[in-house]
Write a protein that holds these residues in place. Structure first.
Motif, PDB file in Angstrom:
ATOM      1  N   GLY A  69      14.694   3.569   2.638  1.00  0.00           N
ATOM      2  CA  GLY A  69      13.708   4.632   2.757  1.00  0.00           C
ATOM      3  C   GLY A  69      12.345   4.103   3.160  1.00  0.00           C
ATOM      4  O   GLY A  69      12.126   2.894   3.270  1.00  0.00           O
ATOM      5  N   ILE A  70      11.408   5.030   3.350  1.00  0.00           N
ATOM      6  CA  ILE A  70      10.043   4.699   3.765  1.00  0.00           C
ATOM      7  C   ILE A  70       9.108   4.953   2.588  1.00  0.00           C
ATOM      8  O   ILE A  70       9.104   6.053   2.013  1.00  0.00           O
ATOM      9  CB  ILE A  70       9.615   5.536   4.981  1.00  0.00           C
ATOM     10  N   TYR A  71       8.283   3.958   2.257  1.00  0.00           N
ATOM     11  CA  TYR A  71       7.423   4.025   1.080  1.00  0.00           C
ATOM     12  C   TYR A  71       6.016   3.566   1.446  1.00  0.00           C
ATOM     13  O   TYR A  71       5.802   2.861   2.438  1.00  0.00           O
ATOM     14  CB  TYR A  71       7.981   3.147  -0.041  1.00  0.00           C
ATOM     15  N   GLU A  72       5.070   3.945   0.594  1.00  0.00           N
ATOM     16  CA  GLU A  72       3.681   3.527   0.759  1.00  0.00           C
ATOM     17  C   GLU A  72       3.198   2.919  -0.545  1.00  0.00           C
ATOM     18  O   GLU A  72       3.508   3.417  -1.631  1.00  0.00           O
ATOM     19  CB  GLU A  72       2.797   4.710   1.146  1.00  0.00           C
ATOM     20  N   ALA A  73       2.459   1.815  -0.432  1.00  0.00           N
ATOM     21  CA  ALA A  73       1.921   1.139  -1.612  1.00  0.00           C
ATOM     22  C   ALA A  73       0.471   0.761  -1.363  1.00  0.00           C
ATOM     23  O   ALA A  73       0.081   0.430  -0.237  1.00  0.00           O
ATOM     24  CB  ALA A  73       2.729  -0.116  -1.937  1.00  0.00           C
ATOM     25  N   SER A  74      -0.340   0.823  -2.427  1.00  0.00           N
ATOM     26  CA  SER A  74      -1.737   0.403  -2.360  1.00  0.00           C
ATOM     27  C   SER A  74      -1.822  -1.115  -2.364  1.00  0.00           C
ATOM     28  O   SER A  74      -0.989  -1.805  -2.941  1.00  0.00           O
ATOM     29  CB  SER A  74      -2.501   0.971  -3.559  1.00  0.00           C
ATOM     30  N   PHE A  75      -2.867  -1.651  -1.708  1.00  0.00           N
ATOM     31  CA  PHE A  75      -3.098  -3.092  -1.745  1.00  0.00           C
ATOM     32  C   PHE A  75      -3.364  -3.580  -3.168  1.00  0.00           C
ATOM     33  O   PHE A  75      -3.006  -4.702  -3.524  1.00  0.00           O
ATOM     34  CB  PHE A  75      -4.302  -3.466  -0.874  1.00  0.00           C
ATOM     35  N   GLY A 125      -6.490   1.601   2.201  1.00  0.00           N
ATOM     36  CA  GLY A 125      -6.109   0.371   1.517  1.00  0.00           C
ATOM     37  C   GLY A 125      -4.651   0.380   1.127  1.00  0.00           C
ATOM     38  O   GLY A 125      -4.295   0.011  -0.005  1.00  0.00           O
ATOM     39  N   SER A 126      -3.772   0.779   2.081  1.00  0.00           N
ATOM     40  CA  SER A 126      -2.356   0.901   1.767  1.00  0.00           C
ATOM     41  C   SER A 126      -1.513   0.393   2.922  1.00  0.00           C
ATOM     42  O   SER A 126      -1.988   0.236   4.055  1.00  0.00           O
ATOM     43  CB  SER A 126      -1.999   2.354   1.446  1.00  0.00           C
ATOM     44  N   VAL A 127      -0.251   0.184   2.628  1.00  0.00           N
ATOM     45  CA  VAL A 127       0.705  -0.266   3.626  1.00  0.00           C
ATOM     46  C   VAL A 127       1.964   0.578   3.497  1.00  0.00           C
ATOM     47  O   VAL A 127       2.411   0.907   2.400  1.00  0.00           O
ATOM     48  CB  VAL A 127       1.025  -1.772   3.454  1.00  0.00           C
ATOM     49  N   VAL A 128       2.536   0.963   4.638  1.00  0.00           N
ATOM     50  CA  VAL A 128       3.787   1.712   4.682  1.00  0.00           C
ATOM     51  C   VAL A 128       4.888   0.748   5.098  1.00  0.00           C
ATOM     52  O   VAL A 128       4.709  -0.051   6.034  1.00  0.00           O
ATOM     53  CB  VAL A 128       3.696   2.889   5.670  1.00  0.00           C
ATOM     54  N   PHE A 129       6.028   0.832   4.437  1.00  0.00           N
ATOM     55  CA  PHE A 129       7.086  -0.151   4.668  1.00  0.00           C
ATOM     56  C   PHE A 129       8.455   0.480   4.447  1.00  0.00           C
ATOM     57  O   PHE A 129       8.591   1.544   3.840  1.00  0.00           O
ATOM     58  CB  PHE A 129       6.907  -1.359   3.734  1.00  0.00           C
ATOM     59  N   THR A 130       9.483  -0.204   4.950  1.00  0.00           N
ATOM     60  CA  THR A 130      10.876   0.197   4.754  1.00  0.00           C
ATOM     61  C   THR A 130      11.498  -0.700   3.696  1.00  0.00           C
ATOM     62  O   THR A 130      11.371  -1.923   3.764  1.00  0.00           O
ATOM     63  CB  THR A 130      11.668   0.072   6.065  1.00  0.00           C
ATOM     64  N   ALA A 131      12.172  -0.097   2.707  1.00  0.00           N
ATOM     65  CA  ALA A 131      12.748  -0.874   1.607  1.00  0.00           C
ATOM     66  C   ALA A 131      13.925  -0.120   0.996  1.00  0.00           C
ATOM     67  O   ALA A 131      14.048   1.104   1.146  1.00  0.00           O
ATOM     68  CB  ALA A 131      11.697  -1.165   0.534  1.00  0.00           C
ATOM     69  N   ASN A 132      14.782  -0.849   0.287  1.00  0.00           N
ATOM     70  CA  ASN A 132      15.934  -0.234  -0.388  1.00  0.00           C
ATOM     71  C   ASN A 132      15.622  -0.034  -1.868  1.00  0.00           C
ATOM     72  O   ASN A 132      16.277  -0.600  -2.745  1.00  0.00           O
ATOM     73  CB  ASN A 132      17.201  -1.064  -0.182  1.00  0.00           C
ATOM     74  N   LEU A 143       4.567   3.128  -6.143  1.00  0.00           N
ATOM     75  CA  LEU A 143       4.990   3.442  -4.790  1.00  0.00           C
ATOM     76  C   LEU A 143       5.056   4.952  -4.623  1.00  0.00           C
ATOM     77  O   LEU A 143       5.300   5.685  -5.581  1.00  0.00           O
ATOM     78  CB  LEU A 143       6.383   2.867  -4.506  1.00  0.00           C
ATOM     79  N   SER A 144       4.865   5.419  -3.403  1.00  0.00           N
ATOM     80  CA  SER A 144       5.121   6.814  -3.079  1.00  0.00           C
ATOM     81  C   SER A 144       6.091   6.842  -1.906  1.00  0.00           C
ATOM     82  O   SER A 144       5.961   6.069  -0.959  1.00  0.00           O
ATOM     83  CB  SER A 144       3.831   7.550  -2.721  1.00  0.00           C
ATOM     84  N   ARG A 145       7.067   7.731  -1.999  1.00  0.00           N
ATOM     85  CA  ARG A 145       8.086   7.815  -0.958  1.00  0.00           C
ATOM     86  C   ARG A 145       7.660   8.815   0.105  1.00  0.00           C
ATOM     87  O   ARG A 145       7.280   9.945  -0.192  1.00  0.00           O
ATOM     88  CB  ARG A 145       9.426   8.219  -1.565  1.00  0.00           C
ATOM     89  N   LEU A 146       7.736   8.398   1.381  1.00  0.00           N
ATOM     90  CA  LEU A 146       7.377   9.274   2.493  1.00  0.00           C
ATOM     91  C   LEU A 146       8.594   9.935   3.115  1.00  0.00           C
ATOM     92  O   LEU A 146       8.466  10.979   3.765  1.00  0.00           O
ATOM     93  CB  LEU A 146       6.630   8.487   3.574  1.00  0.00           C
ATOM     94  N   SER A 147       9.762   9.350   2.965  1.00  0.00           N
ATOM     95  CA  SER A 147      10.975   9.893   3.567  1.00  0.00           C
ATOM     96  C   SER A 147      11.773  10.673   2.539  1.00  0.00           C
ATOM     97  O   SER A 147      11.594  10.504   1.329  1.00  0.00           O
ATOM     98  CB  SER A 147      11.840   8.760   4.145  1.00  0.00           C
ATOM     99  N   GLN A 148      12.675  11.508   3.029  1.00  0.00           N
ATOM    100  CA  GLN A 148      13.521  12.261   2.122  1.00  0.00           C
ATOM    101  C   GLN A 148      14.500  11.318   1.430  1.00  0.00           C
ATOM    102  O   GLN A 148      14.811  10.243   1.941  1.00  0.00           O
ATOM    103  CB  GLN A 148      14.284  13.345   2.883  1.00  0.00           C
TER     104      GLN A 148
END
Length: 731
Positions: A407-413, A392-399, A418-423
């Protein structure tokens, strides 16, 4: 060769020592077969500069070639990607088992198109207008077409066939039959089936002119008619002939675009075509189409001519009336962010929208009913990269971290946070494997060229992708400072200044402002551009600082930062560059009387405007500038300026040719003669006006070059001239 040079060097040194130790009258005796070595010739500064420029803009990029157009196999066991140079594009395959990597296509002077996987083991790609198939299990290649003219291709969902366009018509090639058959026929001049008109590709980012239904039984396609669009002549690359381009000028007729549906079943292929009943005509746009999961409807993004109303319509494929399920309106304009992202397992869809003031992800039911906002915060989302229905989540690119770091982040619907996936830091772009267990991360920052790694979902590096591309580029003694400046009225502008790490005491340096300033772009980024970053560093090493400022209109700063361009495109950008000039004047190491400006495309317009309507710059260089918005295309110009009849004062106020007599300082203009985006007529009109006003200027025209002036020899020439121009004019 190196051994000979080494022996010669030893002998030369020994001869000198012998002369020094012996009598002054003693003659030097040469060993037979050797010759006296002359003193080294002085270095030619002009040739040395051109050599440095060639290292940056030559056919082999100084900073290496980062993988592009990355595509995963449906099984997730391999991925394909392209690597581009200035002259060609290579295609490579990376197999995860053993991380084996091998070239699929690499021919000098020829380029492979975006790769596609069609079922087990089949990799499809375009070369010189024909489809080729690489069986990566058997390591065999064969042609699927041999007639040329293929412009687009898409594989069927089950991999059993590939659809493509050729000669304005739609075809399907079935692997079981080993032959292609047409799905559309007939049509008049100016018509096309399955093709994307230039206007849609350039101004809406539309990539697909057709698409398979989920079950592979049908295809939707664009049916375009450009016969009512006034043609414009564009020189061919060999400059001995011209081609006709349907190019709708602001206020003039647009191409008409309809959406058709045709059967792709073997026993009914190319049957009767049904056209959707999307309300509108050539006075509206339908830039995005995607299938509803039921296969009986299509979701169509519909925009009115002035782009003040956007509707997502659900359209039955049997031709019955479409129904608007989502609508957005703004008296200025509404941004188009592409089709919705369908989440079939949840019966939902995700869309990007800036209705909240920032570009965020919103959830909707397939019936269009809102189900909540997924992301919230003082940042903009650039793209939806992966949807995980199970989590139930989406991964997206945002500043999120800063405006210039993506960076690359993941958020729940449904849950906040948010959780960051990229360094941290820098700029990232990802492509997920089917199932989402792995993804590629292409990363760079302003100090380091781009690299690409295969990562696990937890962020651990599985393997570097194409490690030979980790080419070292580390300019010593150069740094880039990021500073946010505030104006007296409270505006905040992000800036970046490239300079020597150690500034000479009491020295005042000249500065070149590198500007863009137009919508949908960002100049101040923590990212490494493969050519512009090394060129900025080169200028700094030669004693010229390079400064950039993201003024109003730039992307990544929220909706209200962009909208001041409305009805007066270019004005706010120039005003904000002057804010940068005033800031530079406060720095003790800057020479405020020796500031120049450079820009390309919209940036060229800003540079030219700055030279004609301000006295802040000693020198300016404009590449491919728009000099009169009445000479640019409908979709872009009218989005911000409306039509000439709606906003005559705005069009006249932004017409630069009328100000030729006001030119102050040195000006260089450059343009590609085969430019089909900003036509050469813009620069021709400006040159004529300057001549009539008896204003001296420099100009360089590039035969056979389009808007990007992309050939390596042409770019080397252009940037050598730009460097010399600023070194001379800002002394």
């Amino acid at each position: 060769m190196m051994g000979f040079l080494f022996r010669s060097l030893i002998f030369f040194v020994a001869s000198i020592l012998a002369c020094a130790c012996g009598s002054a009258k003693k003659e030097t005796t040469l060993v037979p077969g050797h010759r006296a070595v002359s003193p080294p010739s002085p270095v030619d500064p002009a040739q040395a500069l051109r050599s440095e420029i060639s290292r940056i803009f030559g056919a082999s990029p100084l900073a290496g070639q980062v993988p592009r157009e990355i595509t995963w196999a449906p099984s997730g066991e391999a991925l394909a990607f392209t690597r581009r140079s200035a002259e060609d594009t290579e295609l490579w395959l990376h197999e995860l088992a053993g991380h084996r990597e091998r070239p699929v296509y690499a021919e000098p002077g020829h380029s492979a198109g975006r790769p596609m996987f069609c079922g087990a083991g089949r990799l499809i790609y375009l070369v010189d207008g024909d489809l080729r198939l690489f069986d990566w299990k058997a390591s065999e290649t064969r042609r699927l077409t041999e007639t040329g003219g293929v412009t687009g291709a898409r594989c069927a969902p089950d991999g059993s066939a590939v659809a493509f366009t050729r000669g304005g018509h739609l075809f399907v090639y079935r692997f079981s039959e080993g032959a292609a058959s047409p799905l559309t026929r007939g049509g008049k001049d100016g018509a096309g089936h399955g093709t994307v008109v230039w206007l849609y590709a350039e101004e809406f980012g539309t990539e697909d002119g057709f698409g398979w239904s989920p079950d592979g039984a049908r295809l939707w396609f664009f049916a375009t008619d450009s016969s009512m669009v006034a043609p414009r002549q564009v020189l061919e690359p060999d400059v001995t002939a011209a081609r006709t381009q349907p190019y709708p000028l602001a206020g003039a007729a647009n191409p008409a675009v309809r959406i058709g549906v045709v059967s792709a079943l073997p026993d009914d292929s190319g049957g009767p075509i049904t056209y959707l009943s999307v309300e509108g005509s050539s006075e509206s746009y339908v830039p995005s189409v995607t299938w509803h999961p039921d296969g009986r409807h299509l979701f169509v993004v519909h925009l009115d001519r002035l782009q003040t109303a956007l509707q997502l319509k659900s359209c039955p494929i049997d031709g019955q009336k479409c129904r608007a399920v989502i609508e957005e309106r703004d008296p200025r304009w509404v941004e188009h962010y592409g089709p919705p992202r369908i989440v079939e397992d949840r019966g939902e869809m995700l869309m990007l929208s800036d209705r909240s003031g920032r570009t965020q992800i919103h959830r909707f039911g397939l019936n269009g009913l809102p189900k909540g906002q997924v992301t919230r915060g003082d940042f903009d989302v650039k793209s939806i990269d992966y949807v995980d229905p199970e989590r139930g989540s989406v991964v997206f690119t945002a500043n999120v971290e800063s405006r210039g770091a993506w960076g690359i982040y993941e958020a729940s619907f449904t849950k906040d946070g948010l959780s960051r996936l990229s360094q941290p830091g820098g700029s990232h772009a990802v492509v997920f494997s089917p199932g989402g267990a792995l993804f590629t991360d292409t990363y760079s920052d302003v100090r380091s060229p781009g690299v690409c790694d295969i990562l696990t979902r937890g962020g651990l590096i599985e393997a570097p992708l194409s490690p030979r591309d980790r080419k070292a580029y580390s300019p010593t003694g150069i740094t880039t400072d990021f500073v946010t400046i505030e104006t007296p009225d409270g505006r905040l502008f992000d800036t970046m200044l490239t300079r020597p790490e150690v500034l000479e005491a009491s020295k005042r340096y000249p500065v070149v402002i590198y500007a863009y300033g137009g919508p949908h772009a960002q100049t101040v980024k923590d990212a490494f551009h493969p050519t512009m970053t090394p060129w900025r560093n080169l200028l700094a090493r030669r004693g010229i600082l390079v400064f950039s400022l993201d003024g109003r209109g730039s992307s990544g700063y929220g909706r209200e930062f962009v909208t001041p361009v409305h009805l007066k495109l270019g004005q706010a950008a120039v005003e904000d560059q002057l804010t940068g000039v005033r800031y530079l004047g406060t720095l003790p190491f800057v020479a405020p009387s020796r500031i120049g400006i450079f820009g390309w495309s919209f940036g060229g317009t800003v540079a030219l405007w700055s030279m004609l309507r301000t006295d802040a710059f000693r020198a300016g260089a404009a590449v491919a500038p728009v000099t009169d918005w009445r000479g640019y295309d409908t979709a872009y110009t009218e989005r911000y300026m409306q039509r000439p009849k709606d906003n005559p004062e705005g069009y006249e106020a932004t017409r630069l040719v009328r100000d030729a007599e006001a030119l102050k300082g040195a000006l260089l203009i450059a343009h590609g003669l085969s430019d089909d985006n900003v036509h050469f007529a813009h620069t021709a009109q400006m040159m004529e006006a300057l001549m009539k006003a008896q204003k001296p200027f420099e100009a360089m025209l590039y035969p056979g070059q389009a808007h990007g002036i992309s050939a390596s020899y042409a770019r080397v020439d252009l940037f050598t001239r730009l460097t010399r121009f600023f070194e001379l004019r800002l002394r």
